[in-house]
Design a protein around this motif. Structure first.
Motif, PDB file in Angstrom:
ATOM      1  N   ARG A 132       0.827  -1.213   0.000  1.00 14.70           N
ATOM      2  CA  ARG A 132       0.000   0.000   0.000  1.00 14.70           C
ATOM      3  C   ARG A 132       0.861   1.262   0.000  1.00 14.70           C
ATOM      4  O   ARG A 132       0.597   2.213  -0.746  1.00 14.70           O
ATOM      5  N   TYR A 133       1.896   1.262   0.833  1.00 16.96           N
ATOM      6  CA  TYR A 133       2.719   2.473   0.922  1.00 16.96           C
ATOM      7  C   TYR A 133       3.631   2.639  -0.291  1.00 16.96           C
ATOM      8  O   TYR A 133       3.914   3.777  -0.695  1.00 16.96           O
ATOM      9  N   PHE A 134       4.066   1.544  -0.889  1.00 14.55           N
ATOM     10  CA  PHE A 134       4.861   1.681  -2.111  1.00 14.55           C
ATOM     11  C   PHE A 134       3.982   2.084  -3.291  1.00 14.55           C
ATOM     12  O   PHE A 134       4.467   2.697  -4.248  1.00 14.55           O
ATOM     13  N   LEU A 135       2.700   1.779  -3.227  1.00  7.77           N
ATOM     14  CA  LEU A 135       1.769   2.284  -4.237  1.00  7.77           C
ATOM     15  C   LEU A 135       1.642   3.804  -4.122  1.00  7.77           C
ATOM     16  O   LEU A 135       1.534   4.509  -5.123  1.00  7.77           O
ATOM     17  N   LYS A 136       1.681   4.319  -2.895  1.00 10.67           N
ATOM     18  CA  LYS A 136       1.676   5.771  -2.701  1.00 10.67           C
ATOM     19  C   LYS A 136       2.920   6.392  -3.345  1.00 10.67           C
ATOM     20  O   LYS A 136       2.844   7.464  -3.957  1.00 10.67           O
ATOM     21  N   LEU A 137       4.055   5.712  -3.202  1.00 11.47           N
ATOM     22  CA  LEU A 137       5.271   6.185  -3.871  1.00 11.47           C
ATOM     23  C   LEU A 137       5.082   6.198  -5.379  1.00 11.47           C
ATOM     24  O   LEU A 137       5.462   7.156  -6.062  1.00 11.47           O
ATOM     25  N   GLU A 138       4.511   5.122  -5.897  1.00 14.94           N
ATOM     26  CA  GLU A 138       4.296   5.011  -7.343  1.00 14.94           C
ATOM     27  C   GLU A 138       3.370   6.111  -7.841  1.00 14.94           C
ATOM     28  O   GLU A 138       3.528   6.635  -8.950  1.00 14.94           O
ATOM     29  N   ASN A 139       2.407   6.489  -7.001  1.00 18.85           N
ATOM     30  CA  ASN A 139       1.446   7.532  -7.380  1.00 18.85           C
ATOM     31  C   ASN A 139       1.979   8.942  -7.141  1.00 18.85           C
ATOM     32  O   ASN A 139       1.292   9.928  -7.417  1.00 18.85           O
TER      33      ASN A 139
END
Length: 243
Positions: free
Chosen positions: A171-178
């Motif tokens: 979830r938090y690496f998806l925030k990075l990706e976004n």
């Protein structure tokens, strides 16, 4: 999510590094061990742990598609994922001690070692090693260490903890990706241990001084308000927070 479970290994980080050097590895592949003979911590420290009582694992994270100018955001995302997971298990007073240790009140319960894999001048992947004190209750010569069992008075299921942590890392690496960098940084700073409180630090020459943690730079340097109302930046190797 492939999970490789080992009885004993020198280091899960080392195992995973050797693995990606010889084959294609799926994103968020996990290597976990009941016991590590040469567990590694920050700045060359050794991470020791009783066999089968704690959570010791490394995760391969593909960073190649992320446009990350400052690698410290990888550390921020990891620390926040850990804190979020432990909060779900009702562990009290959770803080992030710069750069990425997790504390309950003022006791260290989790450490992180991130080793980035470089390719063509950029970060291609990260190997994120995590050591979480779970069911161990004795920590000889480590007065600042504690565990989930010591804090909560019950035994925890290691697999449940692992599943929660990996889910939150995704979830938090998806925030990075976004590209949600500002929100990540703000959340990280909100949980910083000793933020805006009078604290004692030791510099790289062994000298003690007082100051207030104010913020984190994108580079990961710590912003500390010292005497004469001056704010100074410190890299990880420059100072140690005494607690």
């Amino acid at each position: 999510m492939p999970i490789i479970k080992l009885d004993a290994i020198d280091s899960t980080n080392t195992f995973l590094k050797e693995m990606i050097g010889s084959q294609l590895v799926e994103n968020f592949t996990v290597v976990t061990a009941k016991y590590q003979t040469k567990g590694k911590g920050q700045m060359g420290a050794i991470w020791t742990s009783e066999a089968s009582k704690n959570l010791m694992f490394s995760t391969f994270v593909d960073i190649s598609k992320l446009e990350i100018e400052y690698p410290f955001y990888i550390s921020m995302a990891t620390a926040l994922a850990l804190r979020h997971s432990l909060n779900a298990f009702l562990i009290p007073q959770l803080y992030i001690k710069w750069p990425n240790d997790i504390l309950s009140q003022n006791k260290k319960i989790c450490g992180v070692l991130i080793e980035n894999v470089m390719k063509q001048g950029g970060i291609n992947a990260s190997i994120i090693g995590i050591g979480l004190n779970v069911n161990q209750t004795e920590f000889e010569k480590l007065p600042n260490a504690s565990s989930l069992k010591t804090i909560m008075g019950r035994t925890f299921n290691l697999d449940e903890l692992l599943d929660s942590i990996i889910l939150n890392m995704k979830r938090y690496f998806l925030k990075l990706e976004n590209g949600d960098l500002k929100a990540l940084k703000s959340e990280y700073e909100s949980f910083l241990f000793r933020k805006d409180k009078p604290s004692t630090f030791k510099d790289d020459k062994g000298n003690l001084f007082s100051g207030y943690i104010k913020s984190i730079q994108d580079s990961g340097d710590l912003q500390v308000l010292i005497e004469d109302n001056v704010t100074k930046s410190f890299a990880l190797k420059d100072i140690t927070l005494m607690y």
